[in-house]
Write an enzyme that holds these catalytic residues in place. Structure first.
Site, PDB file in Angstrom:
ATOM      1  N   ASN A  42      59.439  -2.546  24.207  1.00 37.94           N
ATOM      2  CA  ASN A  42      58.158  -2.292  24.861  1.00 37.94           C
ATOM      3  C   ASN A  42      57.194  -1.680  23.847  1.00 37.94           C
ATOM      4  OD1 ASN A  42      59.820   0.063  24.971  1.00 37.94           O
ATOM      5  ND2 ASN A  42      58.547   0.938  26.574  1.00 37.94           N
ATOM      6  N   ILE A  43      55.933  -2.067  23.972  1.00 37.84           N
ATOM      7  CA  ILE A  43      54.894  -1.628  23.033  1.00 37.84           C
ATOM      8  C   ILE A  43      53.713  -1.133  23.860  1.00 37.84           C
ATOM      9  CG2 ILE A  43      53.396  -2.306  21.115  1.00 37.84           C
ATOM     10  CD1 ILE A  43      55.425  -4.675  20.651  1.00 37.84           C
ATOM     11  N   GLU A  44      53.555   0.188  23.918  1.00 39.12           N
ATOM     12  CA  GLU A  44      52.492   0.775  24.738  1.00 39.12           C
ATOM     13  C   GLU A  44      51.176   0.834  23.977  1.00 39.12           C
ATOM     14  OE1 GLU A  44      55.329   3.443  27.669  1.00 39.12           O
ATOM     15  OE2 GLU A  44      54.075   4.490  26.202  1.00 39.12           O
ATOM     16  N   CYS A  53      55.853  -5.519  27.634  1.00 33.35           N
ATOM     17  CA  CYS A  53      57.252  -5.219  27.947  1.00 33.35           C
ATOM     18  C   CYS A  53      58.189  -5.770  26.870  1.00 33.35           C
ATOM     19  CB  CYS A  53      57.643  -5.843  29.274  1.00 33.35           C
ATOM     20  SG  CYS A  53      56.700  -5.279  30.693  1.00 33.35           S
ATOM     21  N   GLU A  55      60.945  -7.477  27.364  1.00 43.60           N
ATOM     22  CA  GLU A  55      61.416  -8.828  27.677  1.00 43.60           C
ATOM     23  C   GLU A  55      60.408  -9.876  27.215  1.00 43.60           C
ATOM     24  OE1 GLU A  55      61.089  -6.193  29.619  1.00 43.60           O
ATOM     25  OE2 GLU A  55      62.571  -6.163  31.247  1.00 43.60           O
ATOM     26  N   CYS A  90      60.227  -6.190  35.038  1.00 37.53           N
ATOM     27  CA  CYS A  90      59.119  -6.124  35.993  1.00 37.53           C
ATOM     28  C   CYS A  90      58.820  -7.529  36.523  1.00 37.53           C
ATOM     29  CB  CYS A  90      57.886  -5.510  35.329  1.00 37.53           C
ATOM     30  SG  CYS A  90      56.986  -6.646  34.252  1.00 37.53           S
ATOM     31  N   CYS A  93      57.475 -10.103  33.921  1.00 39.44           N
ATOM     32  CA  CYS A  93      58.513 -10.638  33.026  1.00 39.44           C
ATOM     33  C   CYS A  93      59.412 -11.633  33.763  1.00 39.44           C
ATOM     34  CB  CYS A  93      59.333  -9.499  32.436  1.00 39.44           C
ATOM     35  SG  CYS A  93      58.419  -8.544  31.205  1.00 39.44           S
TER      36      CYS A  93
END
Ligand SMILES: [Zn+2]
Length: 134
Positions: A42-44, A53, A55, A90, A93
């Site tokens: 995940n990359i915020e 996300c 995935e 989620c 995804c």
């Protein structure tokens, strides 16, 4: 490749997570039918909306390299990178998986002591997919 081996790749990916806001680190390992494993984390983002996300990072990495056929995916997650329970994908995804994967596509959800194996169809029943537009 067995599920435990694929989970090892997911745990490696989890450590790459960029998640300074939630501190929830998620890693995914996508096994392609060609035998290659695509890892994603995940990359915020400070603006939140652009956050990606684990995935989808893995799936988009593969697709961007021309790979669109997949065997299974393993996903792990945890606060501060410490696995503390299941981290199911989620809804977005799940829909992206639906574009490229069969309904019986195995989704392996890692947890502290083992894993749960489910399928895309169980995660996304009565789904809308590419064949609906044919
Ligand atoms: Zn997602």
């Amino acid at each position: 490749m067995n599920n435990e081996e694929l989970l090892t790749f997911a745990r490696h990916a989890m450590q790459m997570s960029y998640s300074p806001y939630s501190n929830c680190k998620v890693g995914a390992a996508l096994l392609a039918k060609n035998g290659k494993v695509y890892e994603g984390c995940n990359i915020e983002n400070a603006a939140y909306g652009p956050t990606m996300c684990a995935e989808r990072t893995a799936i988009f990495k593969a697709v961007s390299e021309g790979v669109t056929e997949f065997e299974k995916i393993a996903i792990v997650g945890g606060k501060n990178g410490v696995e503390d329970g299941l981290y199911p994908p989620c809804g977005v995804c799940r829909q992206v998986m639906r574009e490229f994967c069969s309904l019986d596509f195995p989704v392996i959800l890692g947890k502290k002591d083992g894993f749960v194996e489910t399928t895309l169809e169980e995660l996304l029943p009565y789904s809308f997919g590419p064949e609906n537009l044919n």
